[in-house]
Write an enzyme that holds these catalytic residues in place. Structure first.
Site, short mmCIF file in Angstrom:
data_model
loop_
_atom_site.label_atom_id
_atom_site.label_comp_id
_atom_site.label_asym_id
_atom_site.label_seq_id
_atom_site.Cartn_x
_atom_site.Cartn_y
_atom_site.Cartn_z
N CYS A 115 7.66 7.95 -4.91
CA CYS A 115 7.74 6.49 -5.03
C CYS A 115 7.64 6.14 -6.52
CB CYS A 115 6.68 5.79 -4.18
SG CYS A 115 4.97 6.19 -4.61
N ARG B 16 2.79 4.49 -1.54
CA ARG B 16 3.68 4.97 -0.49
C ARG B 16 3.79 6.49 -0.39
NH1 ARG B 16 8.55 1.39 -2.63
NH2 ARG B 16 7.40 1.91 -4.53
N ASP C 84 7.58 -1.91 -1.40
CA ASP C 84 6.43 -1.67 -2.28
C ASP C 84 5.28 -2.58 -1.84
OD1 ASP C 84 4.61 -1.57 -4.31
OD2 ASP C 84 6.08 -1.78 -5.93
P1 4NP Z 1 3.87 2.97 -5.10
O1 4NP Z 1 3.36 1.49 -5.40
O2 4NP Z 1 5.13 3.14 -5.89
O3 4NP Z 1 4.09 2.96 -3.63
O4 4NP Z 1 2.77 3.89 -5.54
C1 4NP Z 1 3.16 0.98 -6.68
C2 4NP Z 1 2.01 1.27 -7.36
C3 4NP Z 1 1.80 0.73 -8.60
C4 4NP Z 1 2.76 -0.11 -9.17
C5 4NP Z 1 3.91 -0.38 -8.49
C6 4NP Z 1 4.13 0.17 -7.25
N1 4NP Z 1 2.51 -0.67 -10.44
O5 4NP Z 1 3.35 -1.49 -10.88
O6 4NP Z 1 1.50 -0.35 -11.08
#
Ligand code: 4NP
Length: 156
Positions: free
Chosen positions: A8, A14, A122
Site C-alpha cells: 500500500c 492496509r 485508504d
Molecule cells: P496505508 O495508509 O497506505 O494503507 O498504510 C496510509 C497511511 C499513511 C498515510 C497514507 C495512507 N500517510 O499519508 O501518512
C-alpha cells in the site's frame, strides 16, 4: 516456497492487514508473506492502532510488523506483488525493470472482482468504520487467493 508481497502507500494500514490475513490462511512451510509501502513516511513503525485492533478482533496479531518501503529488489524476491489500489499499482510499475517484473504485479481486489480494478480505500484519515470495511474486503480477497494458491500448490 511461494513468496507474496502486499503493498500500500504507508505500510501501516492496509498492507499489514493483507499480510496478516493471508498468513492466517496459508502454511508457513510453503508460503512466505510480507508487506511494504511505496512511500517512506512511517519507516520502522508498527501498524496503525486501528488496523491492529480490527485484526485482533479476528484473532490475528499484526502488532509486531514494522513498516518498510518497497525496493526494486522486491521484484527478485517475490513471485507475486499485490497492490491495494491503482495508485500504488502504478507506483510499483514505475519501478519495474523487465516485463517479468510487471507480470508479478496485481491488484488485490481483482481476486474478488476479476478485471474490475477496484481499490481498497485508504482508511488513514477516516474512522474505525473504514478499517472494518477494509478488513472485510481483504478477508474476502485473501480467502479466494489462498484457495487458488493452495490448489496451484497441489498441481506443482
Ligand atoms: P496505508 O495508509 O497506505 O494503507 O498504510 C496510509 C497511511 C499513511 C498515510 C497514507 C495512507 N500517510 O499519508 O501518512
Amino acid at each position: 516456497m511461494t513468496r507474496i508481497l502486499m503493498v500500500c502507500l504507508g505500510n501501516i494500514c492496509r498492507s499489514p492487514l493483507a499480510e496478516g490475513i493471508l498468513k492466517s490462511k496459508l502454511p508457513k512451510s510453503k508460503f512466505e508473506i510480507n508487506s511494504a509501502g511505496t512511500a517512506n513516511y512511517h519507516l520502522g513503525k508498527a501498524p496503525d492502532l486501528r488496523s491492529i485492533k480490527i485484526a485482533r478482533k479476528h484473532q490475528i496479531d499484526i502488532s509486531k510488523q514494522k513498516s518498510r518501503q518497497f525496493v526494486v529488489s522486491d521484484f527478485d524476491t517475490y513471485d507475486l506483488i499485490f497492490a491495494m489500489d491503482t495508485s500504488n499499482y502504478n507506483n510499483i510499475l514505475a519501478l519495474s525493470r523487465f516485463n517479468t517484473d510487471k507480470k508479478k504485479v496485481k491488484l488485490i481486489l481483482n481476486e474478488s472482482f476479476p478485471g474490475k480494478n477496484i481499490n481498497v480505500p485508504d482508511p488513514y484519515y477516516g474512522g474505525e468504520d473504514g478499517f472494518n470495511n477494509v478488513y472485510n474486503m481483504l478477508e474476502n480477497a485473501c480467502d479466494i487467493l489462498s484457495k487458488k494458491l493452495l490448489n496451484d500448490e497441489k498441481t506443482r
